[in-house]
Design a protein around this motif. Structure first.
Motif, PDB file in Angstrom:
ATOM      1  N   VAL B 131      -2.100  -2.647   8.294  1.00  0.00           N
ATOM      2  CA  VAL B 131      -2.635  -1.819   7.199  1.00  0.00           C
ATOM      3  C   VAL B 131      -4.150  -1.791   7.322  1.00  0.00           C
ATOM      4  O   VAL B 131      -4.792  -2.845   7.319  1.00  0.00           O
ATOM      5  CB  VAL B 131      -2.243  -2.402   5.818  1.00  0.00           C
ATOM      6  CG1 VAL B 131      -2.858  -1.572   4.693  1.00  0.00           C
ATOM      7  CG2 VAL B 131      -0.730  -2.489   5.672  1.00  0.00           C
ATOM      8  N   THR B 132      -4.725  -0.618   7.488  1.00  0.00           N
ATOM      9  CA  THR B 132      -6.186  -0.522   7.572  1.00  0.00           C
ATOM     10  C   THR B 132      -6.722   0.110   6.291  1.00  0.00           C
ATOM     11  O   THR B 132      -6.058   0.919   5.646  1.00  0.00           O
ATOM     12  CB  THR B 132      -6.616   0.316   8.788  1.00  0.00           C
ATOM     13  OG1 THR B 132      -5.955   1.583   8.744  1.00  0.00           O
ATOM     14  CG2 THR B 132      -6.255  -0.393  10.086  1.00  0.00           C
ATOM     15  N   LEU B 133      -7.938  -0.292   5.927  1.00  0.00           N
ATOM     16  CA  LEU B 133      -8.511   0.108   4.631  1.00  0.00           C
ATOM     17  C   LEU B 133      -9.160   1.484   4.709  1.00  0.00           C
ATOM     18  O   LEU B 133      -9.848   1.814   5.686  1.00  0.00           O
ATOM     19  CB  LEU B 133      -9.559  -0.915   4.198  1.00  0.00           C
ATOM     20  CG  LEU B 133      -9.057  -2.357   4.024  1.00  0.00           C
ATOM     21  CD1 LEU B 133     -10.234  -3.281   3.683  1.00  0.00           C
ATOM     22  CD2 LEU B 133      -7.991  -2.435   2.938  1.00  0.00           C
ATOM     23  N   ALA B 134      -8.949   2.270   3.666  1.00  0.00           N
ATOM     24  CA  ALA B 134      -9.594   3.575   3.551  1.00  0.00           C
ATOM     25  C   ALA B 134     -11.079   3.406   3.240  1.00  0.00           C
ATOM     26  O   ALA B 134     -11.491   2.403   2.656  1.00  0.00           O
ATOM     27  CB  ALA B 134      -8.923   4.380   2.437  1.00  0.00           C
ATOM     28  N   ALA B 135     -11.867   4.403   3.633  1.00  0.00           N
ATOM     29  CA  ALA B 135     -13.312   4.396   3.364  1.00  0.00           C
ATOM     30  C   ALA B 135     -13.595   5.157   2.080  1.00  0.00           C
ATOM     31  O   ALA B 135     -13.280   6.342   1.978  1.00  0.00           O
ATOM     32  CB  ALA B 135     -14.055   5.044   4.526  1.00  0.00           C
ATOM     33  N   GLN B 136     -14.146   4.491   1.087  1.00  0.00           N
ATOM     34  CA  GLN B 136     -14.540   5.160  -0.150  1.00  0.00           C
ATOM     35  C   GLN B 136     -15.815   4.476  -0.675  1.00  0.00           C
ATOM     36  O   GLN B 136     -15.753   3.510  -1.441  1.00  0.00           O
ATOM     37  CB  GLN B 136     -13.412   5.090  -1.195  1.00  0.00           C
ATOM     38  CG  GLN B 136     -13.729   5.765  -2.534  1.00  0.00           C
ATOM     39  CD  GLN B 136     -14.334   7.146  -2.419  1.00  0.00           C
ATOM     40  OE1 GLN B 136     -15.554   7.310  -2.219  1.00  0.00           O
ATOM     41  NE2 GLN B 136     -13.496   8.174  -2.506  1.00  0.00           N
ATOM     42  N   ASN B 146      -7.734  -1.092  -8.490  1.00  0.00           N
ATOM     43  CA  ASN B 146      -6.966  -0.241  -7.561  1.00  0.00           C
ATOM     44  C   ASN B 146      -6.724  -1.050  -6.292  1.00  0.00           C
ATOM     45  O   ASN B 146      -7.470  -0.927  -5.311  1.00  0.00           O
ATOM     46  CB  ASN B 146      -7.733   1.041  -7.233  1.00  0.00           C
ATOM     47  CG  ASN B 146      -7.561   2.148  -8.258  1.00  0.00           C
ATOM     48  OD1 ASN B 146      -7.788   3.324  -7.981  1.00  0.00           O
ATOM     49  ND2 ASN B 146      -7.180   1.784  -9.472  1.00  0.00           N
ATOM     50  N   ARG B 147      -5.711  -1.859  -6.287  1.00  0.00           N
ATOM     51  CA  ARG B 147      -5.537  -2.820  -5.199  1.00  0.00           C
ATOM     52  C   ARG B 147      -4.222  -2.637  -4.452  1.00  0.00           C
ATOM     53  O   ARG B 147      -3.680  -3.572  -3.865  1.00  0.00           O
ATOM     54  CB  ARG B 147      -5.641  -4.259  -5.742  1.00  0.00           C
ATOM     55  CG  ARG B 147      -6.976  -4.579  -6.389  1.00  0.00           C
ATOM     56  CD  ARG B 147      -7.926  -5.385  -5.506  1.00  0.00           C
ATOM     57  NE  ARG B 147      -8.498  -4.687  -4.405  1.00  0.00           N
ATOM     58  CZ  ARG B 147      -9.736  -4.150  -4.353  1.00  0.00           C
ATOM     59  NH1 ARG B 147     -10.551  -4.242  -5.365  1.00  0.00           N
ATOM     60  NH2 ARG B 147     -10.175  -3.551  -3.279  1.00  0.00           N
ATOM     61  N   LEU B 148      -3.731  -1.392  -4.409  1.00  0.00           N
ATOM     62  CA  LEU B 148      -2.468  -1.166  -3.693  1.00  0.00           C
ATOM     63  C   LEU B 148      -2.586  -1.451  -2.195  1.00  0.00           C
ATOM     64  O   LEU B 148      -1.612  -1.855  -1.557  1.00  0.00           O
ATOM     65  CB  LEU B 148      -1.966   0.267  -3.924  1.00  0.00           C
ATOM     66  CG  LEU B 148      -1.200   0.471  -5.234  1.00  0.00           C
ATOM     67  CD1 LEU B 148      -0.885   1.949  -5.449  1.00  0.00           C
ATOM     68  CD2 LEU B 148       0.088  -0.349  -5.260  1.00  0.00           C
ATOM     69  N   GLU B 149      -3.762  -1.240  -1.626  1.00  0.00           N
ATOM     70  CA  GLU B 149      -3.903  -1.569  -0.197  1.00  0.00           C
ATOM     71  C   GLU B 149      -3.640  -3.068   0.038  1.00  0.00           C
ATOM     72  O   GLU B 149      -2.943  -3.437   0.983  1.00  0.00           O
ATOM     73  CB  GLU B 149      -5.288  -1.189   0.315  1.00  0.00           C
ATOM     74  CG  GLU B 149      -5.490   0.320   0.409  1.00  0.00           C
ATOM     75  CD  GLU B 149      -6.841   0.706   0.987  1.00  0.00           C
ATOM     76  OE1 GLU B 149      -6.922   1.707   1.695  1.00  0.00           O
ATOM     77  OE2 GLU B 149      -7.844   0.001   0.706  1.00  0.00           O
ATOM     78  N   GLN B 150      -4.198  -3.890  -0.845  1.00  0.00           N
ATOM     79  CA  GLN B 150      -3.983  -5.339  -0.700  1.00  0.00           C
ATOM     80  C   GLN B 150      -2.517  -5.696  -0.951  1.00  0.00           C
ATOM     81  O   GLN B 150      -1.965  -6.587  -0.295  1.00  0.00           O
ATOM     82  CB  GLN B 150      -4.901  -6.112  -1.667  1.00  0.00           C
ATOM     83  CG  GLN B 150      -6.348  -6.228  -1.197  1.00  0.00           C
ATOM     84  CD  GLN B 150      -7.078  -4.906  -1.177  1.00  0.00           C
ATOM     85  OE1 GLN B 150      -6.900  -4.080  -2.071  1.00  0.00           O
ATOM     86  NE2 GLN B 150      -7.894  -4.678  -0.168  1.00  0.00           N
ATOM     87  N   VAL B 151      -1.888  -4.999  -1.902  1.00  0.00           N
ATOM     88  CA  VAL B 151      -0.463  -5.238  -2.165  1.00  0.00           C
ATOM     89  C   VAL B 151       0.360  -4.911  -0.912  1.00  0.00           C
ATOM     90  O   VAL B 151       1.254  -5.670  -0.518  1.00  0.00           O
ATOM     91  CB  VAL B 151       0.009  -4.402  -3.376  1.00  0.00           C
ATOM     92  CG1 VAL B 151       1.526  -4.482  -3.541  1.00  0.00           C
ATOM     93  CG2 VAL B 151      -0.691  -4.876  -4.656  1.00  0.00           C
ATOM     94  N   LEU B 152       0.029  -3.798  -0.261  1.00  0.00           N
ATOM     95  CA  LEU B 152       0.745  -3.428   0.974  1.00  0.00           C
ATOM     96  C   LEU B 152       0.493  -4.452   2.080  1.00  0.00           C
ATOM     97  O   LEU B 152       1.406  -4.820   2.819  1.00  0.00           O
ATOM     98  CB  LEU B 152       0.320  -2.030   1.441  1.00  0.00           C
ATOM     99  CG  LEU B 152       0.739  -0.857   0.546  1.00  0.00           C
ATOM    100  CD1 LEU B 152       0.185   0.455   1.093  1.00  0.00           C
ATOM    101  CD2 LEU B 152       2.259  -0.775   0.405  1.00  0.00           C
ATOM    102  N   LYS B 154      -0.173  -7.634   1.754  1.00  0.00           N
ATOM    103  CA  LYS B 154       0.546  -8.874   1.455  1.00  0.00           C
ATOM    104  C   LYS B 154       2.061  -8.692   1.478  1.00  0.00           C
ATOM    105  O   LYS B 154       2.801  -9.672   1.434  1.00  0.00           O
ATOM    106  CB  LYS B 154       0.122  -9.419   0.092  1.00  0.00           C
ATOM    107  CG  LYS B 154      -1.310  -9.925   0.054  1.00  0.00           C
ATOM    108  CD  LYS B 154      -1.518 -11.198   0.856  1.00  0.00           C
ATOM    109  CE  LYS B 154      -1.477 -12.407  -0.038  1.00  0.00           C
ATOM    110  NZ  LYS B 154      -1.909 -13.634   0.669  1.00  0.00           N
ATOM    111  N   GLN B 170     -10.280   1.874   9.103  1.00  0.00           N
ATOM    112  CA  GLN B 170      -9.647   2.838  10.012  1.00  0.00           C
ATOM    113  C   GLN B 170     -10.478   3.098  11.264  1.00  0.00           C
ATOM    114  O   GLN B 170     -10.002   3.720  12.214  1.00  0.00           O
ATOM    115  CB  GLN B 170      -9.325   4.139   9.253  1.00  0.00           C
ATOM    116  CG  GLN B 170      -8.206   3.891   8.222  1.00  0.00           C
ATOM    117  CD  GLN B 170      -8.094   4.966   7.160  1.00  0.00           C
ATOM    118  OE1 GLN B 170      -8.729   6.010   7.247  1.00  0.00           O
ATOM    119  NE2 GLN B 170      -7.295   4.720   6.150  1.00  0.00           N
TER     120      GLN B 170
END
Lengths: 275, 275
Positions: B131-136, B146-152, B154, B170
């Motif tokens: 899972v790579t993190l989006a740039a914002q 907004n931590r769905l990336e971390q949920v994915l 884990k 990314q």
């Protein structure tokens, strides 16, 4: 204020260890109730919620009890808005989710936005948002509860005479409006071709967009889902905006580009607008 | 389960129209209470929360009542974990926030993770997350909800013998671990240079990272914050992982690259680990 049911219980309060509160770990849909007390496209919304929870990695499907509650709320609230949020349920500290979570279902009913009738009658104007959407294919397309980008978009003041934002991604591709999808209509060899921005990297693919696409196909119009650059906007003849509550409306101006109103929009509204 | 206080009230329940529940519209910190019942680096955490709420566009600062409550909870819970979540408070349907929101403060206390003492003693191994993190840039650096990336991240199973994930963006730049920051130590002309990944585009800049950086500077080590590519990992001599609860630990292996344990880590732990 909205009236709310948590897991079927009216005016209940939420456990603060709910993961949607902690991490935005949930998904939601916003549905319109028509004048007969029926939820428009209910099956599609429930299908979409089920697919979205699967994308986030948990299992949920609507129970018979939930369907009965939705029906009774809808019967009592014609021409209202019904939101259903499904969270992964409670969890401990830390991002790791419970292996067998018990999703929480939160239903809330509120009034339809007052301005939408005027928008349908007169069309809308969009201003270009300076907030651009991040690319995250793992979350793109679904209406999850991580919506800070939309909160930031809506926190800016719209220029006079505009109604909503035109939202791009960081590659200057058109994605959506702040809370609606877009369909561009191009005139090619005396035929109309419809293009709606791809949501492979960002954006929310709405149920009303699906419905609008089906209607366009019925009208004999080819529909493409693909990346759409901002520069393509100038070549579009018509621009449509759609969401569950507004149905479909003409966009008359977006980022200074003007569009003809489409002569088929009114009849599409007959089918798609909650009434 | 964790014990919780909402706006000072113990075991209270949450209004389901809270915007952190609907949209992840809030920020949080996780703090360690030492054996004397003192919150480590409390002022830095409160400062960070205040800056983070400002980034999201609302005003919050810790009241005297909140400080007194934190103090009394901490006194009663030595060597525990104290989480403070500040949401934008309740709101209506729609992404637009109230013009003058009343933030909600949710405090919860829970036990320190049991495995951290062993991690400090033996070091940790990291596996590369797919899972790579989006740039914002508008949200990067702050610990928002907004931590769905971390949920994915884990939700994936760690390979045998690894303890946490190495997380990239990314562009294949190193950003962080799943719930901790990283500092690389390079040996150059017999001196050590420390580099911690920039969080200009994604990632959470932790208070413990700040504290570790200050300690490194005290040791005469230059510290750079800049993008760090995955290929640079191979040139690093030591790799440190830090967060509020673990303090600092050696990473002994990350994505198959091995690192020497650092002889200064133990003394840094004396300063940074809650005890």
């Amino acid at each position: 204020m909205a009236q709310t049911w948590i897991n079927g219980k009216m005016d209940a309060k939420l456990d603060p260890s709910d993961r949607a509160f902690a991490y935005g770990d949930g998904v939601f849909v916003t549905m319109a109730v028509d004048s007969q007390g029926q939820v428009r496209f209910l099956e599609s919304y429930l299908q979409r919620l089920q697919e979205s929870t699967a994308r986030l990695g948990f299992c949920w499907r609507a129970s018979a009890d939930l369907l009965a509650l939705i029906d009774s709320i809808a019967q009592a609230h014609p021409l209202h808005c019904l939101k259903l949020l499904v969270s992964r349920g409670v969890g401990g500290r830390g991002y790791a989710a419970p292996a067998a979570p018990t999703p929480n279902e939160v239903l809330s009913v509120s009034q339809l936005p007052a301005q939408y009738a005027a928008w349908r009658a007169h069309g809308v104007s969009l201003a270009l948002s300076s907030v651009t959407l991040a690319a995250q294919p793992l979350l793109a397309g679904i209406k999850h509860c991580n919506r800070l980008e939309q909160v930031l978009i809506k926190s800016q003041s719209l220029p006079n005479g505009t109604d909503d934002w035109l939202v791009l991604d960081q590659q200057q591709q058109i994605i959506e409006a702040s809370m609606a999808n877009l369909v561009l209509l191009f005139s090619m060899a005396e035929k109309l071709i419809a293009v709606s921005p791809s949501h492979a990297q960002s954006g929310v693919s709405g149920v009303m967009r699906q419905q609008l696409i089906l209607q366009l196909i019925e009208l004999g119009i080819d529909v493409e889902l693909r990346p759409v650059s901002l520069t393509e906007l100038k070549r579009a003849k018509h621009l449509l905006l759609c969401n569950s509550l507004i149905g479909v409306v003409d966009v008359v101006c977006a980022d200074g580009v003007h569009f003809e109103r489409w002569n088929a929009t009114a009849s599409l509204q007959q089918t798609l607008v909650p009434q």
